[in-house]
Design an enzyme around this catalytic site. Structure first.
Site, PDB file in Angstrom:
ATOM      1  N   CYS A  74       0.841  -1.207   0.000  1.00 27.90           N
ATOM      2  CA  CYS A  74       0.000   0.000   0.000  1.00 27.90           C
ATOM      3  C   CYS A  74       0.875   1.257   0.000  1.00 27.90           C
ATOM      4  O   CYS A  74       1.778   1.386   0.827  1.00 27.90           O
ATOM      5  CB  CYS A  74      -0.892  -0.009   1.239  1.00 27.90           C
ATOM      6  SG  CYS A  74      -1.852   1.500   1.391  1.00 27.90           S
ATOM      7  N   CYS A  83      -3.327   0.040   8.751  1.00 29.49           N
ATOM      8  CA  CYS A  83      -2.518  -1.195   8.815  1.00 29.49           C
ATOM      9  C   CYS A  83      -1.174  -0.900   9.464  1.00 29.49           C
ATOM     10  O   CYS A  83      -0.531   0.083   9.117  1.00 29.49           O
ATOM     11  CB  CYS A  83      -2.219  -1.706   7.410  1.00 29.49           C
ATOM     12  SG  CYS A  83      -3.656  -2.243   6.495  1.00 29.49           S
ATOM     13  N   GLU A 336     -28.289  -8.374  24.446  1.00 32.59           N
ATOM     14  CA  GLU A 336     -27.539  -7.364  23.695  1.00 32.59           C
ATOM     15  C   GLU A 336     -28.006  -5.976  24.102  1.00 32.59           C
ATOM     16  O   GLU A 336     -29.204  -5.715  24.180  1.00 32.59           O
ATOM     17  CB  GLU A 336     -27.759  -7.601  22.195  1.00 32.59           C
ATOM     18  CG  GLU A 336     -27.409  -6.454  21.282  1.00 32.59           C
ATOM     19  CD  GLU A 336     -25.947  -6.026  21.336  1.00 32.59           C
ATOM     20  OE1 GLU A 336     -25.054  -6.899  21.332  1.00 32.59           O
ATOM     21  OE2 GLU A 336     -25.697  -4.814  21.388  1.00 32.59           O
ATOM     22  N   ASP A 384     -19.499 -13.196  23.503  1.00 28.47           N
ATOM     23  CA  ASP A 384     -18.652 -12.481  22.537  1.00 28.47           C
ATOM     24  C   ASP A 384     -18.639 -11.006  22.941  1.00 28.47           C
ATOM     25  O   ASP A 384     -19.235 -10.152  22.274  1.00 28.47           O
ATOM     26  CB  ASP A 384     -19.263 -12.685  21.129  1.00 28.47           C
ATOM     27  CG  ASP A 384     -18.427 -12.063  20.018  1.00 28.47           C
ATOM     28  OD1 ASP A 384     -17.320 -11.580  20.296  1.00 28.47           O
ATOM     29  OD2 ASP A 384     -18.898 -12.059  18.863  1.00 28.47           O
ATOM     30  N   CYS A 411     -12.060 -10.378  21.465  1.00 28.79           N
ATOM     31  CA  CYS A 411     -11.271  -9.538  20.555  1.00 28.79           C
ATOM     32  C   CYS A 411     -10.197  -8.797  21.345  1.00 28.79           C
ATOM     33  O   CYS A 411      -9.609  -7.843  20.851  1.00 28.79           O
ATOM     34  CB  CYS A 411     -12.185  -8.557  19.817  1.00 28.79           C
ATOM     35  SG  CYS A 411     -13.190  -7.556  20.919  1.00 28.79           S
TER      36      CYS A 411
HETATM   37  C1  LIG Z   1     -18.118  -8.266  19.594  1.00 31.60           C
HETATM   38  S1  LIG Z   1     -19.789  -7.765  19.474  1.00 31.60           S
HETATM   39  C2  LIG Z   1     -20.623  -9.297  19.379  1.00 31.60           C
HETATM   40  C3  LIG Z   1     -21.415  -9.433  18.161  1.00 31.60           C
HETATM   41  C4  LIG Z   1     -22.208 -10.679  17.893  1.00 31.60           C
HETATM   42  N1  LIG Z   1     -21.602 -11.903  18.334  1.00 31.60           N
HETATM   43  C5  LIG Z   1     -22.483 -10.724  16.390  1.00 31.60           C
HETATM   44  O1  LIG Z   1     -21.772 -11.422  15.676  1.00 31.60           O
HETATM   45  O2  LIG Z   1     -23.373  -9.982  15.936  1.00 31.60           O
HETATM   46  C6  LIG Z   1     -20.114  -7.238  21.096  1.00 31.60           C
HETATM   47  C7  LIG Z   1     -21.539  -6.780  21.307  1.00 31.60           C
HETATM   48  O3  LIG Z   1     -21.729  -6.526  22.698  1.00 31.60           O
HETATM   49  C8  LIG Z   1     -22.644  -5.454  22.844  1.00 31.60           C
HETATM   50  N2  LIG Z   1     -22.478  -4.955  24.218  1.00 31.60           N
HETATM   51  C9  LIG Z   1     -21.534  -4.125  24.711  1.00 31.60           C
HETATM   52  N3  LIG Z   1     -21.656  -3.983  26.029  1.00 31.60           N
HETATM   53  C10 LIG Z   1     -22.724  -4.742  26.410  1.00 31.60           C
HETATM   54  C11 LIG Z   1     -23.338  -5.005  27.654  1.00 31.60           C
HETATM   55  N4  LIG Z   1     -22.885  -4.457  28.775  1.00 31.60           N
HETATM   56  N5  LIG Z   1     -24.401  -5.845  27.687  1.00 31.60           N
HETATM   57  C12 LIG Z   1     -24.867  -6.389  26.530  1.00 31.60           C
HETATM   58  N6  LIG Z   1     -24.317  -6.176  25.320  1.00 31.60           N
HETATM   59  C13 LIG Z   1     -23.252  -5.361  25.254  1.00 31.60           C
HETATM   60  C14 LIG Z   1     -22.268  -4.522  21.720  1.00 31.60           C
HETATM   61  O4  LIG Z   1     -23.348  -3.669  21.384  1.00 31.60           O
HETATM   62  C15 LIG Z   1     -21.926  -5.507  20.593  1.00 31.60           C
HETATM   63  O5  LIG Z   1     -23.039  -5.767  19.777  1.00 31.60           O
END
Ligand SMILES: C[S@@+](CC[C@H](N)C(=O)[O-])C[C@H]1O[C@@H](n2cnc3c(N)ncnc32)[C@H](O)[C@@H]1O
Length: 455
Positions: A74, A83, A336, A384, A411
């Site tokens: 790039c 990156c 969520e 997640d 992550c």
């Molecule tokens: C890494 S993403 C997971 C996405 C999901 N597995 C998907 O593939 O669509 C983390 C998610 O956690 C939510 N989140 C963050 N803090 C939270 C909380 N305290 N309670 C519930 N959800 C939360 C975020 O809005 C986000 O959608």
């Protein structure tokens, strides 16, 4: 050890990469972080910062390159904040990420014996992102659409083509820039807080080929933006959606308080694991479709479902994991916090004929204790979480629920280590961890961990 001074020129060998991808070397025992330095490099660096315990160096010359150093393809590499590792051969990027996960779990989590499974490489090294967000700004009197410069969040680089996104998104980027310049559209000035256009967010359903342009502006100037929407539809035929999100606030975020449809429909479709997902401008969806499919297949295998279980999907987003697991379990609860993501999850469940899922909108630390109080039990929990990991109260509730298996998708290896450490002290055993490379050329690290109760 003598502490070198700021401005001094030092020769050192880089022997590791730090968490964010900076090289780490030592000059006579003094630790120096060097952006762009790679393990095995012999460098001459100028010390830009000299603190008591460590310093930061800027490369003056690569005296002997690391055997893993490659030419970054790039033209913006080094200046662009996107990156950081394009100049590191891909196998070495993978080794770095695998080592980071192992180090975090062993050092931070105090976790002893567990299996570290080989990192899963990404199937595509470039063009893999299904979503990109560009900033619109004015540089030297000319409108630019691009990415922030590394370490300089006030400076935007006019990126003509980003190698991480597919061709159709580069075509949209190009058309937006041309329209902006030809019609001299008003651009937002962050310092002054005036002007119209702020961000351009692009999305592609990698499996459907459908593309979306989401223009984020300070006002609902639909008439000004309608010709741009028509242009995008006419010149980039994959464009099925052009929307306007209005953000008049100072906060520099690409999420609007109201959305207007400029052309086509308000979402794109993506397919993953045999299911179809409707994705709107502000929906969360894993940004590397092909690798998300592999990640989810590993999650499904780790859940070892027989069809009889109740499953909780914590931090369920738009329900991608929930909907993939739903046909393999008796019932599933997703939790969520983002209400729009929950709406997407409900809509996607319906569109795929799935009726055994309940999605709860709110925080895990509130809904999980409530489910327990209502007598709901779960044999398997998938979690997640965002980078911050679990809130202590949410983790406490998870322990109280006591599922037989926990499949943790992370992550951030640091918070994974912390949470896995807490779970092992509460009676779980960390069986294995598997890093999955979702983001080649960036230091971001994703990993799956499986914990079982007792054992
Ligand atoms: C890494 S993403 C997971 C996405 C999901 N597995 C998907 O593939 O669509 C983390 C998610 O956690 C939510 N989140 C963050 N803090 C939270 C909380 N305290 N309670 C519930 N959800 C939360 C975020 O809005 C986000 O959608």
């Amino acid at each position: 050890m003598s502490r070198p001074r700021r401005g001094e020129s030092l020769s050192l060998t880089i022997d590791d990469l730090a968490f964010g991808g900076e090289g780490v070397g030592r000059a006579d025992g003094y630790v120096v972080f060097v952006r762009g330095g790679l393990p095995g490099d012999r460098l001459r660096v100028r010390l830009a910062e000299a603190r008591a315990r460590f310093g930061r160096g800027v490369i003056e010359a690569v005296e002997t390159p690391s055997p893993d150093r490659v030419e970054a393809p790039c033209p913006y590499f080094g200046r662009c904040g996107g990156c950081r590792l394009q100049h590191l051969a891909y196998p070495a990027q993978l080794a770095f990420k695998a080592k980071q996960v192992a180090d975090c779990l062993q050092r931070l989590g105090g976790l002893g014996r567990f299996e570290i499974r080989p990192i899963v490489p990404a199937p595509e090294l470039y063009g893999y992102r299904n979503k990109m967000e560009f900033t619109v700004a004015e540089v030297a009197g000319e409108p630019v659409v691009g990415l922030h410069e590394a370490e300089r969040y006030d400076s935007v680089l006019d990126v003509e083509r980003c190698l991480l996104q597919p061709d159709a998104l580069n075509a949209l980027l190009d058309e937006v820039r041309r329209d902006l310049r030809e019609r001299r559209l008003s651009v937002y000035d962050q310092a002054a807080g005036d002007g119209l256009l702020r961000f351009l967010m692009l999305r592609e359903g990698r499996r459907t080929g459908e593309t979306m342009a989401n223009i984020v502006a300070t006002a609902p100037e639909i008439e000004t933006l309608a010709p741009l929407a028509e242009r995008l539809r006419a010149r980039v035929p994959s464009t099925v959606s052009v929307v306007l999100n209005v953000n008049a606030k100072k906060a520099s975020v690409a999420v609007g308080t109201e959305e207007h449809l400029l052309a086509g429909r308000d979402h794109i479709n993506e397919s993953l694991g045999g299911l179809t997902f409707q994705i709107s401008a502000n929906s969360f969806f894993k940004t590397n479709t092909a690798q998300a499919e592999r990640l989810f297949a590993l999650v499904e295998a780790a859940c070892a479902l027989t069809g009889m279980e109740t499953v909780f999907d914590l931090f369920s987003g738009t329900g991608a994991i929930s909907l993939l697991l739903a046909p393999r379990c008796r019932r599933l609860f997703g939790i969520e916090v983002a209400a729009t993501a929950v709406e997407d999850a409900v809509r996607n469940a319906r569109a795929n004929g799935i009726d055994n899922c309940t999605f709860l909108s709110g925080e895990v630390r509130h809904h999980l204790p409530e489910l327990i109080r209502n007598g709901v039990k779960a044999e398997v929990v998938v979690a997640d979480p965002p980078r911050a990991g679990f809130h202590p109260k949410a983790l406490q509730a998870l322990v109280a629920l006591g599922p037989a298996r926990i499949v943790y998708v992370s992550c951030n290896p640091g918070t994974l280590a912390r949470d896995a450490g807490d779970l092992t002290r509460a009676g779980y055993r960390l069986e294995w961890v598997q890093p999955v490379d979702m983001f080649p050329h960036t230091p971001h690290i994703e990993a799956i961990a499986r914990l079982t109760r007792g054992g």
